[in-house]
Design a protein around this motif. Structure first.
Motif, PDB file in Angstrom:
ATOM      1  N   GLN A 189      -0.857  -2.000 -11.428  1.00  0.00           N
ATOM      2  CA  GLN A 189      -1.199  -0.583 -11.566  1.00  0.00           C
ATOM      3  C   GLN A 189      -2.306  -0.141 -10.607  1.00  0.00           C
ATOM      4  OE1 GLN A 189       0.734   1.342 -13.387  1.00  0.00           O
ATOM      5  NE2 GLN A 189       1.874  -0.506 -13.912  1.00  0.00           N
ATOM      6  N   ASN A 190      -3.041  -1.095 -10.054  1.00  0.00           N
ATOM      7  CA  ASN A 190      -4.134  -0.812  -9.118  1.00  0.00           C
ATOM      8  C   ASN A 190      -3.972  -1.693  -7.884  1.00  0.00           C
ATOM      9  OD1 ASN A 190      -5.655   0.947 -10.952  1.00  0.00           O
ATOM     10  ND2 ASN A 190      -5.911  -0.929 -12.142  1.00  0.00           N
ATOM     11  N   PRO A 191      -3.077  -1.324  -6.972  1.00  0.00           N
ATOM     12  CA  PRO A 191      -2.809  -2.182  -5.807  1.00  0.00           C
ATOM     13  C   PRO A 191      -4.067  -2.460  -4.993  1.00  0.00           C
ATOM     14  CG  PRO A 191      -1.219  -0.389  -5.937  1.00  0.00           C
ATOM     15  CD  PRO A 191      -2.277  -0.102  -6.956  1.00  0.00           C
ATOM     16  N   PRO A 192      -4.195  -3.702  -4.518  1.00  0.00           N
ATOM     17  CA  PRO A 192      -5.375  -4.054  -3.721  1.00  0.00           C
ATOM     18  C   PRO A 192      -5.276  -3.478  -2.314  1.00  0.00           C
ATOM     19  CG  PRO A 192      -3.855  -5.890  -3.806  1.00  0.00           C
ATOM     20  CD  PRO A 192      -3.281  -4.816  -4.693  1.00  0.00           C
ATOM     21  N   ASN A 193      -6.347  -3.552  -1.603  1.00  0.00           N
ATOM     22  CA  ASN A 193      -6.392  -3.084  -0.221  1.00  0.00           C
ATOM     23  C   ASN A 193      -6.133  -4.270   0.718  1.00  0.00           C
ATOM     24  OD1 ASN A 193      -6.745  -1.420   1.968  1.00  0.00           O
ATOM     25  ND2 ASN A 193      -8.977  -1.598   1.958  1.00  0.00           N
ATOM     26  N   TRP A 194      -4.972  -4.908   0.554  1.00  0.00           N
ATOM     27  CA  TRP A 194      -4.595  -6.050   1.371  1.00  0.00           C
ATOM     28  C   TRP A 194      -3.779  -5.584   2.566  1.00  0.00           C
ATOM     29  CZ3 TRP A 194      -2.321  -9.641  -2.978  1.00  0.00           C
ATOM     30  CH2 TRP A 194      -3.366 -10.097  -3.781  1.00  0.00           C
ATOM     31  N   TYR A 195      -3.659  -6.456   3.525  1.00  0.00           N
ATOM     32  CA  TYR A 195      -2.803  -6.184   4.674  1.00  0.00           C
ATOM     33  C   TYR A 195      -1.379  -5.930   4.186  1.00  0.00           C
ATOM     34  CZ  TYR A 195       0.286  -7.126   8.584  1.00  0.00           C
ATOM     35  OH  TYR A 195       1.276  -7.041   9.523  1.00  0.00           O
ATOM     36  N   MET A 196      -0.784  -4.868   4.695  1.00  0.00           N
ATOM     37  CA  MET A 196       0.593  -4.534   4.331  1.00  0.00           C
ATOM     38  C   MET A 196       1.354  -4.223   5.616  1.00  0.00           C
ATOM     39  SD  MET A 196       2.940  -4.059   2.026  1.00  0.00           S
ATOM     40  CE  MET A 196       1.944  -4.192   0.563  1.00  0.00           C
ATOM     41  N   PRO A 197       2.323  -5.072   5.977  1.00  0.00           N
ATOM     42  CA  PRO A 197       3.115  -4.797   7.178  1.00  0.00           C
ATOM     43  C   PRO A 197       3.900  -3.495   7.028  1.00  0.00           C
ATOM     44  CG  PRO A 197       3.512  -7.027   6.351  1.00  0.00           C
ATOM     45  CD  PRO A 197       2.721  -6.298   5.318  1.00  0.00           C
ATOM     46  N   GLU A 198       4.225  -2.913   8.156  1.00  0.00           N
ATOM     47  CA  GLU A 198       5.049  -1.701   8.138  1.00  0.00           C
ATOM     48  C   GLU A 198       6.426  -2.024   7.573  1.00  0.00           C
ATOM     49  OE1 GLU A 198       5.268   0.812  11.635  1.00  0.00           O
ATOM     50  OE2 GLU A 198       3.445  -0.158  12.407  1.00  0.00           O
ATOM     51  N   HIS A 199       7.075  -1.027   7.053  1.00  0.00           N
ATOM     52  CA  HIS A 199       8.468  -1.098   6.595  1.00  0.00           C
ATOM     53  C   HIS A 199       8.675  -1.899   5.313  1.00  0.00           C
ATOM     54  CE1 HIS A 199       9.234   0.783  10.411  1.00  0.00           C
ATOM     55  NE2 HIS A 199       8.825  -0.290  11.066  1.00  0.00           N
ATOM     56  N   VAL A 200       7.604  -2.267   4.614  1.00  0.00           N
ATOM     57  CA  VAL A 200       7.780  -2.927   3.318  1.00  0.00           C
ATOM     58  C   VAL A 200       8.125  -1.839   2.310  1.00  0.00           C
ATOM     59  CG1 VAL A 200       6.622  -4.190   1.445  1.00  0.00           C
ATOM     60  CG2 VAL A 200       6.231  -4.853   3.833  1.00  0.00           C
ATOM     61  N   THR A 201       9.251  -1.982   1.649  1.00  0.00           N
ATOM     62  CA  THR A 201       9.687  -0.954   0.698  1.00  0.00           C
ATOM     63  C   THR A 201       9.221  -1.246  -0.725  1.00  0.00           C
ATOM     64  OG1 THR A 201      11.817  -2.058   0.399  1.00  0.00           O
ATOM     65  CG2 THR A 201      11.703  -0.314   2.068  1.00  0.00           C
ATOM     66  N   ASP A 202       9.127  -2.526  -1.104  1.00  0.00           N
ATOM     67  CA  ASP A 202       8.684  -2.896  -2.457  1.00  0.00           C
ATOM     68  C   ASP A 202       7.294  -3.518  -2.368  1.00  0.00           C
ATOM     69  OD1 ASP A 202       8.331  -3.660  -5.059  1.00  0.00           O
ATOM     70  OD2 ASP A 202      10.202  -4.807  -5.206  1.00  0.00           O
ATOM     71  N   LYS A 203       6.317  -2.633  -2.229  1.00  0.00           N
ATOM     72  CA  LYS A 203       4.935  -3.075  -2.047  1.00  0.00           C
ATOM     73  C   LYS A 203       4.415  -3.835  -3.273  1.00  0.00           C
ATOM     74  CE  LYS A 203       3.548   0.352   1.286  1.00  0.00           C
ATOM     75  NZ  LYS A 203       4.352   1.317   1.747  1.00  0.00           N
ATOM     76  N   ASN A 204       4.832  -3.431  -4.446  1.00  0.00           N
ATOM     77  CA  ASN A 204       4.349  -4.071  -5.660  1.00  0.00           C
ATOM     78  C   ASN A 204       4.771  -5.546  -5.727  1.00  0.00           C
ATOM     79  OD1 ASN A 204       2.703  -3.761  -7.849  1.00  0.00           O
ATOM     80  ND2 ASN A 204       4.285  -2.953  -9.190  1.00  0.00           N
ATOM     81  N   SER A 205       6.010  -5.837  -5.377  1.00  0.00           N
ATOM     82  CA  SER A 205       6.477  -7.228  -5.357  1.00  0.00           C
ATOM     83  C   SER A 205       5.762  -8.030  -4.269  1.00  0.00           C
ATOM     84  CB  SER A 205       7.985  -7.286  -5.142  1.00  0.00           C
ATOM     85  OG  SER A 205       8.660  -6.754  -6.250  1.00  0.00           O
ATOM     86  N   PHE A 206       5.477  -7.377  -3.159  1.00  0.00           N
ATOM     87  CA  PHE A 206       4.731  -8.010  -2.075  1.00  0.00           C
ATOM     88  C   PHE A 206       3.353  -8.443  -2.587  1.00  0.00           C
ATOM     89  CE2 PHE A 206       2.055  -8.178   1.651  1.00  0.00           C
ATOM     90  CZ  PHE A 206       2.872  -8.624   2.678  1.00  0.00           C
TER      91      PHE A 206
END
Length: 174
Positions: A126-143
């Motif tokens: 419910q509170n996603p961290p401020n981690w590196y997130m590559p472009e084009h990831v559609t399911d950020k929560n599972s990542f």
């Protein structure tokens, strides 16, 4: 001579055990977020360039990543356990003691990995961290879920090593 054989056996076997753990671990986490691998780990391990599609089977890629990310952890674990076992006076049951210690280490790592999942579920979902997130990831929560599991698994390896060392030290006194 018996202790030298044991030392070499541990130094050879522990990275293989850790690598096998990594393969199994990454097959499970790949099922939770294939994008963690296709957009992050495959790039990180040089299996594909960023933004490109990997030509090999993704499950095979997860095997390569799993082994590559964990085999080396077996080197310090094996060294600590092998050196500690060299201080035992009797050579009787040292292999059995090593196997028990490895079982303790990996049990703790598995439990801690699961704690990473729970940490994601309770805090990060419910509170996603401020981690590196590559472009084009559609399911950020599972990542984030898989990232949390991976981070906790390394923590578990460290804790497992410490508990394993404590176990060996206590066994030496018997």
């Amino acid at each position: 001579m018996q202790k030298i054989k044991l030392f070499l056996f541990i130094i050879f076997l522990t990275p293989l055990i850790c690598g096998t753990f990594g393969i199994l671990h990454d097959q499970i986490t790949y099922s939770l977020s294939h994008e963690y691998y296709t957009h992050f780990k495959f790039v990180q391990f040089g299996l594909v360039e960023e933004g490109m599609t990997m030509q090999m089977n993704h499950r095979l890629g997860a095997v390569i990543v799993g082994f590559g990310a964990t085999w080396w952890v077996g080197i310090p674990i094996g060294l600590f356990y092998a050196i500690t076992l060299m201080f035992f006076k009797s050579t009787e049951n040292l292999y059995k003691l090593f196997y028990k210690t490895v079982a303790i280490t990996f049990s703790i790592t598995i439990i801690t990995s699961f704690a990473g999942y729970l940490y994601w579920k309770i805090f990060l979902e419910q509170n996603p961290p401020n981690w590196y997130m590559p472009e084009h990831v559609t399911d950020k929560n599972s990542f984030y879920c898989v990232g949390s599991i991976h981070n906790f698994s390394y923590l578990g390896g460290g804790i497992g090593l410490m508990v394993g060392m404590l176990y060996l030290i206590l066994q030496k006194g018997k």
